[in-house]
Design a protein around this motif. Structure first.
Motif, mmCIF file in Angstrom:
data_model
loop_
_atom_site.group_PDB
_atom_site.id
_atom_site.type_symbol
_atom_site.label_atom_id
_atom_site.label_comp_id
_atom_site.label_asym_id
_atom_site.label_seq_id
_atom_site.Cartn_x
_atom_site.Cartn_y
_atom_site.Cartn_z
ATOM 1 N N ILE A 189 0.885 -1.155 -0.018
ATOM 2 C CA ILE A 189 -0.195 -0.160 0.081
ATOM 3 C C ILE A 189 0.773 1.044 0.024
ATOM 4 O O ILE A 189 2.036 1.238 0.783
ATOM 5 C CB ILE A 189 -1.036 0.085 1.119
ATOM 6 N N THR A 190 0.760 2.016 -0.794
ATOM 7 C CA THR A 190 1.213 3.353 -1.097
ATOM 8 C C THR A 190 0.109 4.438 -0.473
ATOM 9 O O THR A 190 -0.880 4.351 -1.026
ATOM 10 C CB THR A 190 1.942 4.135 -2.214
ATOM 11 N N SER A 191 0.500 5.381 0.373
ATOM 12 C CA SER A 191 -0.270 6.610 0.760
ATOM 13 C C SER A 191 0.342 7.741 0.598
ATOM 14 O O SER A 191 1.531 8.054 0.819
ATOM 15 C CB SER A 191 -0.797 6.380 1.997
ATOM 16 N N LYS A 192 -0.602 8.807 0.225
ATOM 17 C CA LYS A 192 -0.080 10.174 -0.063
ATOM 18 C C LYS A 192 -1.406 11.134 -0.008
ATOM 19 O O LYS A 192 -2.339 10.748 -0.090
ATOM 20 C CB LYS A 192 0.563 10.399 -1.457
ATOM 21 N N GLY A 193 -1.074 12.123 0.248
ATOM 22 C CA GLY A 193 -2.253 13.469 0.483
ATOM 23 C C GLY A 193 -1.662 14.552 -0.707
ATOM 24 O O GLY A 193 -0.412 14.702 -0.728
ATOM 25 N N TYR A 194 -2.627 14.977 -1.455
ATOM 26 C CA TYR A 194 -2.176 16.159 -2.209
ATOM 27 C C TYR A 194 -3.732 16.902 -2.302
ATOM 28 O O TYR A 194 -4.767 16.570 -1.992
ATOM 29 C CB TYR A 194 -1.925 15.663 -3.431
ATOM 30 N N GLY A 195 -3.365 18.240 -2.750
ATOM 31 C CA GLY A 195 -4.392 19.160 -2.918
ATOM 32 C C GLY A 195 -4.144 20.522 -2.712
ATOM 33 O O GLY A 195 -3.095 20.939 -2.558
ATOM 34 N N GLU A 196 -5.230 21.422 -2.501
ATOM 35 C CA GLU A 196 -5.031 22.869 -2.113
ATOM 36 C C GLU A 196 -5.340 23.466 -0.865
ATOM 37 O O GLU A 196 -6.349 22.855 -0.255
ATOM 38 C CB GLU A 196 -5.663 23.630 -3.284
ATOM 39 N N LYS A 197 -4.452 23.977 -0.236
ATOM 40 C CA LYS A 197 -4.922 24.378 1.236
ATOM 41 C C LYS A 197 -4.147 25.861 1.383
ATOM 42 O O LYS A 197 -3.139 26.339 0.904
ATOM 43 C CB LYS A 197 -4.002 23.493 2.070
ATOM 44 N N GLY A 212 -5.080 28.173 -0.772
ATOM 45 C CA GLY A 212 -4.453 28.771 -1.844
ATOM 46 C C GLY A 212 -3.269 28.112 -2.560
ATOM 47 O O GLY A 212 -3.107 28.822 -3.542
ATOM 48 N N GLU A 213 -2.604 27.363 -1.784
ATOM 49 C CA GLU A 213 -1.386 26.952 -2.301
ATOM 50 C C GLU A 213 -1.456 25.325 -2.544
ATOM 51 O O GLU A 213 -2.148 24.573 -1.762
ATOM 52 C CB GLU A 213 -0.332 27.125 -1.473
ATOM 53 N N GLN A 214 -0.814 24.668 -3.361
ATOM 54 C CA GLN A 214 -0.646 23.236 -3.800
ATOM 55 C C GLN A 214 0.103 22.547 -2.834
ATOM 56 O O GLN A 214 1.058 23.373 -2.205
ATOM 57 C CB GLN A 214 -0.234 23.020 -5.070
ATOM 58 N N VAL A 215 -0.508 21.628 -2.072
ATOM 59 C CA VAL A 215 0.348 20.711 -0.929
ATOM 60 C C VAL A 215 0.271 19.352 -1.250
ATOM 61 O O VAL A 215 -0.509 18.870 -1.996
ATOM 62 C CB VAL A 215 -0.829 21.088 0.349
ATOM 63 N N LYS A 216 1.364 18.891 -1.051
ATOM 64 C CA LYS A 216 1.572 17.396 -0.944
ATOM 65 C C LYS A 216 2.345 16.758 0.305
ATOM 66 O O LYS A 216 3.100 17.382 0.820
ATOM 67 C CB LYS A 216 2.500 17.028 -2.303
ATOM 68 N N THR A 217 1.876 15.633 0.603
ATOM 69 C CA THR A 217 2.386 15.013 1.793
ATOM 70 C C THR A 217 3.619 14.174 1.141
ATOM 71 O O THR A 217 3.683 13.897 0.080
ATOM 72 C CB THR A 217 1.381 14.237 2.687
ATOM 73 N N SER A 218 4.154 13.486 2.124
ATOM 74 C CA SER A 218 5.047 12.553 1.980
ATOM 75 C C SER A 218 4.340 11.450 1.291
ATOM 76 O O SER A 218 3.227 11.002 1.835
ATOM 77 C CB SER A 218 6.012 12.156 3.012
#
Length: 134
Positions: free
Chosen positions: A46-54, A56-62
């Motif tokens: 299983i690979t997990s990650k988070g991504y989106g906008e917070k 007004g800025e683009q955000v990515k998790t590890s």
């Protein structure tokens, strides 16, 4: 390559976000893999990650990776804790596993703000409140 994988359909497998405990100060959440099949899953990745906008800025998790040699039939595995601050992002879990010699693969995405009380159910096998994607 993904195009080389057989088109095996993932059935009776779920990823769930469960509320473990709650206090005045905080809530503790965990992500689970639930095997609702009558056969074990082998070599589970299983690979997990988070991504989106917070804000007004683009955000990515590890990107995190998890491996389980076997997930027994009609059972579950704890995948990882999840922070409430990521609930405003897309939380993606990409699952791959074997049943016998056949490989299966599916992407589960919890959309922003989908992990809310209104979407809670009693999770099968785990018997805790949470949100589940099948």
């Amino acid at each position: 390559m993904i195009k080389d994988l057989p088109p095996n359909v993932v059935k009776d497998i779920a990823i769930a976000v469960a509320l473990e405990s709650e206090s005045v100060e905080s809530k503790i959440w965990y992500v689970y893999l639930i095997n609702l099949q009558n056969q074990p899953l082998e070599n589970v990745l299983i690979t997990s990650k988070g991504y989106g906008e917070k804000d007004g800025e683009q955000v990515k998790t590890s990107t995190l990776r998890h491996a389980f040699p076997v997930v027994d039939a009609n059972s579950f595995k704890l995948v990882e804790p999840i922070d409430e601050q990521t609930f405003g992002l897309n939380n993606e879990y990409w699952l791959s596993y074997y049943i016998g010699r056949e490989i299966f693969d599916k992407k589960f995405i919890f959309l922003p703000e989908s992990i809310v009380d209104d979407n809670f159910i009693k999770l099968p096998i785990i018997n805790k409140p949470g949100v589940m994607i099948r």
